[in-house]
Write a protein that holds these residues in place. Structure first.
Motif, PDB file in Angstrom:
ATOM      1  N   THR A  64       0.657  -1.290  -0.149  1.00 49.55           N
ATOM      2  CA  THR A  64      -0.249   0.058  -0.016  1.00 49.55           C
ATOM      3  C   THR A  64       0.753   1.271  -0.201  1.00 49.55           C
ATOM      4  OG1 THR A  64      -0.254  -0.165   2.520  1.00 49.55           O
ATOM      5  CG2 THR A  64      -1.967  -0.983   1.189  1.00 49.55           C
ATOM      6  N   SER A 114      -5.279  -4.172  -3.805  1.00 46.71           N
ATOM      7  CA  SER A 114      -5.189  -2.971  -4.091  1.00 46.71           C
ATOM      8  C   SER A 114      -4.992  -2.030  -5.375  1.00 46.71           C
ATOM      9  CB  SER A 114      -4.494  -2.190  -3.027  1.00 46.71           C
ATOM     10  OG  SER A 114      -4.733  -2.688  -1.877  1.00 46.71           O
ATOM     11  N   ASP A 115      -5.462  -2.541  -6.415  1.00 44.38           N
ATOM     12  CA  ASP A 115      -5.249  -2.231  -7.833  1.00 44.38           C
ATOM     13  C   ASP A 115      -4.276  -2.596  -8.568  1.00 44.38           C
ATOM     14  OD1 ASP A 115      -7.926  -0.805  -7.863  1.00 44.38           O
ATOM     15  OD2 ASP A 115      -6.719   0.708  -6.653  1.00 44.38           O
ATOM     16  N   ARG A 137       1.924   1.386  -3.496  1.00 40.37           N
ATOM     17  CA  ARG A 137       0.724   2.118  -4.213  1.00 40.37           C
ATOM     18  C   ARG A 137       0.648   3.663  -3.983  1.00 40.37           C
ATOM     19  NH1 ARG A 137      -4.527   3.354  -3.592  1.00 40.37           N
ATOM     20  NH2 ARG A 137      -5.988   2.674  -5.165  1.00 40.37           N
TER      21      ARG A 137
END
Length: 385
Positions: free
Chosen positions: A155, A210-211, A158
């Motif tokens: 994360t 998370s994409d 990201r």
């Protein structure tokens, strides 16, 4: 010219590809494969246009006159085919006769072609992972394997992409096998599936979090850090977005391309794209776009070099281009007895397979021409491990 010499080999070759050991390929299926530079010779640059950010917002005021033009300067980056490589092996008649009393020439030849293709794929993959020196910023902690207890590292990587405005519609995080193993354990991921039935771009994906499509690569780089100690910036001060930083004549050692550094008062971990071979001389360093995320006051700032670490790579597909084509032959042809193209199901790369005849001997080649480029560093991030 002898015909069908190689065509008849196709079934055996694909069977061999399933048997020969293969390293994990995570970068090649995750980047943009571009054949638009196939008109370029080796080392000839082709320009790729880069549209600038639009910051020209204006109030709408009704009027009978059309507002002034809103011209923009279109930037560009160059990309070139930098390598044209052959992966050869040879046989003579006596060697063929000898092995035919054992495992058989045809099966050995198929495995040799598969091994040559393996070597070529690994070299392309390594060229892509070497692009870590051009990435934007880094997240994570050097020497600490990500995903030991949580996915905070993912994360954080990201967040760098999001803060830089990177599109996440087709983004990836490519891990080394150590981080990949930790993630599989953490998430209890079961990868038992038939990869051959998936499109190339979906192969090798561990999971999607998370994409980010999380992949593994056998070629992720563990860096060797520069030796700089007690280095500082000069006292000029730098604005947000600055990429060229001048050093004070202080400290010792080197700052090398690919180093991850922090500046006193700023917790961002920046990637150096151009270093300094002797920081004591007060040279300059360049950090990747989008540059400084926090303004630097007009005072010297201590520079800390992050220790050597695995460079796991997060990026939008469009940020990296892999340009490939088959090596050129003279218009008049050459002495190849037979030539064909075969595509590797693992990587999606298409190779030229050729056979050349000599005096009681033949030479086989697996060949490919390629070049790699980070064309949008803002849409990249590293996850240290």
């Amino acid at each position: 010219m002898t015909t069908n010499t190689l065509t008849n080999l196709i079934p055996d070759l694909y069977a061999a590809l399933d048997v020969v050991s293969r390293e994990l390929v995570g970068m090649i299926p995750a980047v943009t494969m571009d054949a638009s530079v196939d008109r370029a010779a080796v080392n000839q640059n082709v320009r790729v246009a880069i549209a600038p950010a639009n910051t020209a917002g204006a109030d709408i005021t009704p009027a009978m006159a059309i507002p002034a033009e809103a011209d923009q300067t279109i930037d560009n980056v160059s990309i070139a085919i930098t390598k044209a490589r052959a992966f050869p092996f040879s046989w003579n008649g006596e060697e063929q006769r000898g092995v035919n009393s054992g495992p058989g020439y045809l099966s050995i030849r198929a495995n040799q072609i598969a091994q040559a293709m393996r070597a070529a794929v690994n070299e392309v993959e390594a060229d892509l992972t070497a692009l870590h020196t051009k990435f934007s910023r880094a997240a994570g902690t050097a020497g600490t394997t990500p995903f030991a207890t949580n996915t905070a590292g993912l994360t954080a990587a990201r967040k760098i992409l999001v803060d830089n405005g990177a599109p996440l519609s087709d983004a990836a995080l490519v891990l080394d096998t150590t981080a990949g193993s930790s993630l599989r354990t953490l998430l209890n991921v079961n990868s038992a599936r038939d990869e051959s039935k998936l499109p190339i771009t979906a192969q090798g994906v561990i999971t999607r979090i998370s994409d980010l499509n999380v992949r593994e690569s056998g070629q992720i780089v563990t860096s060797t850090a520069g030796t700089a100690a007690s280095a500082t910036t000069d006292n000029a001060g730098y604005a947000v977005g600055a990429t060229t930083i001048t050093l004070a004549s202080a400290g010792t050692g080197t700052l090398v391309a690919g180093d991850v550094v922090t500046f006193a008062g700023d917790t961002n971990q920046y990637v150096i794209t151009s270093g300094d071979t002797d920081v004591s001389n007060g040279g300059t360093i360049t950090i990747a776009a989008p540059g400084l995320r926090k303004a630097m006051s007009a005072a010297t700032k201590a520079i800390t070099v992050v220790a050597a670490a695995a460079r796991n790579m997060a990026f939008s597909r469009s940020a990296i281009v892999l340009a490939t084509r088959l090596p050129e032959r003279p218009q008049e042809g050459d002495n190849a007895l037979d030539v064909m193209t075969i595509t590797d199901d693992r990587s999606g790369l298409s190779f030229e397979v050729a056979i050349y005849g000599g005096y009681r001997k033949v030479r086989y080649e697996i060949a490919l021409a390629w070049g790699v480029k980070v064309i949008k560093p803002e849409h990249t991030a590293l996850l240290l491990g």
